[in-house]
Every structure is written in structure tokens, then in C-alpha cells.
Design an enzyme around this catalytic site. Structure first.
Site, short mmCIF file in Angstrom:
data_model
loop_
_atom_site.label_atom_id
_atom_site.label_comp_id
_atom_site.label_asym_id
_atom_site.label_seq_id
_atom_site.Cartn_x
_atom_site.Cartn_y
_atom_site.Cartn_z
CE LYS B 32 -3.93 1.97 2.51
NZ LYS B 32 -4.73 1.70 3.70
CB SER B 107 -8.20 3.34 2.60
OG SER B 107 -7.41 2.96 3.57
CB SER B 131 -8.16 0.59 5.73
OG SER B 131 -9.15 1.95 5.68
#
Lengths: 112, 433
Positions: B32, B107, B131
Site C-alpha cells: 500500500k 482504503s 481498511s
């Protein structure tokens, strides 16, 4: 505004009036004021959108009024280490992402 | 590699240790883009950090490459982790490989999409209020949110420190657990990490991957009515079928009540926004990140520099500032901390009687692209089932429960603090059915 002490005063003036348990409506001036405290510049469109949305979101936060006062048992301990010199970033590495540098220093905007 | 789903912000390689052996040797991993990678830009999905190149790697990245995994790129995400759909990214939305007209969740949407599309074997996400688990559920893959303090946050660009953990996403429970084996463990660079040798009842040498043995005979599963009420019927049916399968494998289920969780999502947003308003003050345009062309004074320049944040980030900074300001602090922030303690107590009491707690990961099916972007409150409320876990610092897994209308549905399994092995074991029985 020119310094932070002024903004602290402004925040203090913001104490809600009596009976603030009514719906938490906010107006455009309040949004502008919080944006100024937070140092985030907004355009007029953003102010209008946020004014609507903040009303809804703060209304939903009203549910927290029903939460009972709760004993907060935090099981925290300090984590300490010896204060020894370790290898860190070089000056060049530390400055590599800065927009402006001079003689090995960061260059910031003028203070006033 | 064709990135058909806009899963990656930057495709770049960090070679893993070629001499390593173990479950991650020769595996590919997607990271990420809020997790620092030495020499590879790390944007947090924001204009603010579009050109930021970290001078060091996060502890989790070092551990993965030492274990032989090769980093293949930095994945798309909601800006600074603020979103449930990956649509608030400054680099455009990621599409859900299960249905390209729908969001992958957020997310960590790019990380889940990369795994679901086969572009990486494993991915790292970060989970502040769901997330990792939300995109895992929406994309039909497995995501683990570890107990707070199990995995180092050193090199993770902070959004809300008291809530977030880095966690693995993979195609199977065992693969995700194997990645957790590698990234877990104390780190002198993160004072909030815990050494399991000091945790009562925990075994520092036990393997998470080995716990994925599918043995749920005698396991007690708590079913909290509050986390089923209000969920989409199709989601509830799919999750209940998966739980019935656990019973068929020897697990016992029992209804429980967690009254505090009705207030969890509001408490979560107050705390997360308050922490964000403070954390994101570091983006002043001086040391790193975007800087405005302003010729004004410090305050003017600072305010103009921060125009580079997208609307969701500005919204959270402003609401966080509001919730902490004089006159509102007690009403919002203090009450949210009371709610957080209450949620923790509720879970502690529940775990006196049950081993794991099962619910839908997300109360809804994946949104269509653009559907929730103009209605932030609707997006926030979708986090109702995931945020209680972060407030209580607990471990949880989202595992595919099946499909409804052709779309993936995730089952969330929550365990007691440092009870990762129990939730991993239960999750492996769900996928093995």
C-alpha cells in the site's frame, strides 16, 4: 490572523451557547472559521458543500450523548531506551524532499 | 504487467533475498502506498506527496524482502487512508476485479484488487477502521487486521496512530497468515509494538500459518445481533450460510449482545478525525511534500500549501479540528473516548463466553463507482461493523463467505487480544467448506 495565540483566543470564544443539544447545524462562517484554525484554505464551493455535509455528520455524532461515562482503564507503560548515538539519515537524505534548501538548511516561508 | 484495474500507483521492484527459504520465498507482494519504500515514491494517494521519495523502508517491507518476497509495486488507496471505496485517491479510482463497475472497497483497495486480479501473491494494507477487511470483503479475498501492537508501524505514514495496524491480504487464509508470521513482532523503532514473550497466554514461537488447519470442533462462535441488524438481507443470508457451515463442522454458536457497538462508528470518526487533524499538520510544505507558490507569510503559505489535499482529507481535518476545539472537546472527543472504553469492555465480557465473534464484514455489497462519493455520511456508516474492532485494539479476519448477486461477501471473525491463531483457524474452516 498573524500568530497562533490569536487563533487560540478565537477558539475560546467558540464556546457553544446554552441548549446546544439541539441539532448541530453549522453555517458557512463557522466552516470558514474552523478552516482558518486548521490552516486549510477553502474555496467558496467547498465552503458550501462542507456546510451542508457537516450538519448531517455532526447530527449523527449527537448519538454519542447517549454514551455512559465509562471507566477508562489504560494499561500503559513507558517504553524507554538508552540515549545512545545511532546512525540516522545523512543531511543530504534529510533535505532531499524539501522544496527549498540553503546551506544545508530547510527554507520556510517568511514568518510574518 | 497490465494494470487493468488501476490497482497500482507506482510499479517498481524491490528484490527479495534470493537465498531466503520459507513460505514467502519467490512470492510477489504489493505494498500500500502509505508504507515507506526506500527510493520508491510513496504518495498516500495524495497530490501532497506525489513526488515524495522516502529515504528508508518501513520495518514490514524490510521483513518481507528478507523473507524472500519481491515487492512489485505500490498500490492505490483512498487519500491518506481516508475512505471506504478507494475513490478519494488523487490517482483515480481502482476498479473491483469481481465487477469493474464497482469499487474494490477501501482504503486499501489497490492491495485487495492486486491480489484478486492475480497481480501479486500477497499485499500489505493498513487498517484504521476497516481498511484491510473492507476491500478484502468487496474483492473476495482474505484480509487480516492484527491486534494493535503486533505489527510495527515504523514507516507507515500516520493517519490515526491509536487505531491503525498494517495487515496482510492474500487469496487464502494460510497465505495471509504466512505473511503475518513474517511481519509480526516487536520493533525498537515502534514503541507500541509488544513482545509476545511478555503477553500472558501468548506463544511468541507459534506459527500463524500452521493455525490455518480448519479445525473448529468445539469452538464457540458469538453472533452479535447488533452487527446483523440493518445489514443488506443478501449479505446476511450469505454470512448466515457460512456460519451454519461452521456449525456443521463442530462449532457451537450463541447469540450475544454488544450494545456499545451502536455508537462505535461515530466514536471512531471523532477519534480518527481528531488524530488526523493533528497528524496531517506535518504537511507544511517545508520538509517534504507539495509547497504552494505563495509569497504570503507562514500562516498564509501553510494554508495555501494544504489546498493540495482532496475534499475528504480537508473534511476530516476540519471536523477533527472542530471536535477538539474549545467548547466542543468534551461533547465530542471525551464522549468518543468513553465510547471506546465501553466497546472494549463489551468485547472483554463477550470473550469470557465465546472464542470468536462472527458478523458480516461490510453490511452492504460493493458500491457502484461514484455511488457514495458525494454522501460522506453514507460512506462512514458502511464502516459500522469494522470500526468497533479498531476501537477495542482486537484482531480480526475477513474471509470470503460466498457471493450474493454475483458479488463477493465477507465474513468477519473477531478474536480476543493477540488471539490471531483462533481467528485464523476459524477463517480457514470457512474457506475450506
Amino acid at each position: 490572523m498573524s500568530d497562533t495565540s490569536e487563533s487560540t483566543d478565537e477558539a475560546a470564544e467558540e464556546t457553544p451557547a446554552e441548549g446546544d443539544d439541539a441539532a448541530a447545524a453549522v453555517d458557512a462562517d463557522e466552516v470558514r472559521h474552523v478552516a482558518e484554525l486548521a490552516r486549510v484554505r477553502l474555496d467558496d464551493e467547498e465552503v458550501a458543500a462542507f456546510t451542508d455535509q457537516f450538519g448531517d455528520i455532526l447530527d449523527s455524532f449527537e448519538a454519542l450523548d447517549e454514551v455512559p461515562e465509562t471507566d477508562r482503564e489504560e494499561d500503559l507503560i513507558n517504553v524507554m531506551r538508552e540515549d545512545e548515538i545511532e546512525e540516522g539519515l545523512t543531511q543530504e537524505e534529510a533535505l532531499a524532499n524539501a522544496a527549498e534548501t540553503e546551506d544545508g538548511f530547510f527554507v520556510g516561508p517568511k514568518v510574518s | 504487467m497490465a494494470d487493468d484495474h488501476n490497482a497500482f500507483i507506482t510499479e517498481a521492484t524491490i528484490d527479495g533475498d534470493a537465498d531466503a527459504d520459507g513460505p514467502l520465498a519467490d512470492k510477489t507482494v504489493a505494498v500500500k502506498d502509505n508504507i515507506s519504500t526506500d527510493g520508491i515514491r510513496t504518495t498516500c494517494g495524495s497530490e501532497m506527496l506525489a513526488d515524495y521519495v522516502p529515504p528508508y523502508s518501513a520495518t514490514v517491507v524490510e521483513r518481507l524482502t528478507e523473507a524472500g518476497a519481491t515487492v512489485v509495486g505500490k498500490t492505490n488507496m483512498d487519500e491518506f487512508g481516508m475512505g471506504t471505496t478507494t475513490e478519494t485517491s488523487a490517482f483515480g479510482p481502482t476498479r473491483n476485479p469481481a465487477d469493474p463497475e464497482r469499487v474494490p472497497g477501501g482504503s486499501s483497495g489497490g492491495s485487495a484488487a492486486a491480489v484478486a486480479a492475480g497481480e501479486a501473491d500477497v499485499a500489505l494494507g493498513s487498517d484504521t477502521g476497516g481498511s484491510v477487511r473492507c476491500p478484502a470483503a468487496f474483492c473476495g479475498v482474505v484480509g487480516i487486521k492484527p491486534t494493535y501492537g503486533l505489527v510495527s508501524r515504523y514507516g507507515l505514514i500516520a493517519y490515526a496512530n491509536s487505531l491503525e495496524q498494517i495487515g496482510p491480504i492474500a487469496g487464502t487464509v494460510e497465505e495471509a497468515a504466512a505473511a503475518l508470521d513474517v511481519i509480526a513482532g516487536p520493533d525498537p523503532n515502534d514503541g507500541t509494538t509488544r513482545d509476545l514473550a511478555d503477553v500472558e497466554g501468548a506463544d511468541p514461537d507459534a506459527s500463524y500459518a500452521a493455525a490455518a488447519d480448519g479445525d473448529v470442533d468445539g469452538l464457540t462462535v458469538g453472533i452479535p445481533t447488533e452487527l446483523f441488524d440493518g445489514a443488506d438481507e443478501r449479505v446476511v443470508e450469505t454470512v448466515e450460510a457460512a456460519i451454519a457451515d461452521l456449525e456443521a463442522q463442530g462449532a457451537e454458536t450463541t447469540e450475544i449482545s454488544l450494545p456499545s457497538v451502536e455508537h462505535a462508528v461515530q466514536a471512531y470518526y471523532v477519534i480518527a478525525m481528531a488524530e488526523a487533524s493533528s497528524n496531517l499538520a506535518r504537511f507544511d510544505g517545508v520538509r517534504y511534500g507539495h509547497r504552494s507558490e505563495s509569497d504570503g507569510n507562514w500562516n498564509e503559505s501553510f494554508a495555501e500549501t494544504r489546498e493540495a489535499f482532496g475534499p475528504e482529507v480537508k473534511r476530516r481535518i476540519l471536523l477533527g479540528t472542530y471536535a477538539l476545539s474549545a467548547g466542543y472537546h468534551d461533547k465530542y472527543y471525551e464522549k468518543a473516548q468513553d465510547a471506546r472504553a465501553w466497546v472494549r469492555q463489551d468485547f472483554d465480557e463477550a470473550f469470557e463466553d465465546v472464542d470468536v465473534i462472527a458478523s458480516p464484514t461490510m453490511p452492504v455489497l460493493p458500491f457502484e463507482l461514484g455511488e457514495s462519493l458525494d454522501d460522506p455520511l453514507r460512506m462512514y456508516l458502511a464502516d459500522a461493523n469494522t470500526t468497533p474492532v479498531n476501537l477495542a485494539n482486537l484482531p480480526a479476519v475477513s474471509v470470503p463467505a460466498g457471493e450474493a448477486d454475483g458479488l463477493p461477501v465477507g465474513l468477519q471473525l473477531v478474536g480476543p487480544k493477540f488471539g490471531e491463531r483462533t481467528v485464523i483457524r476459524a477463517a480457514s474452516a470457512v474457506e475450506g467448506r
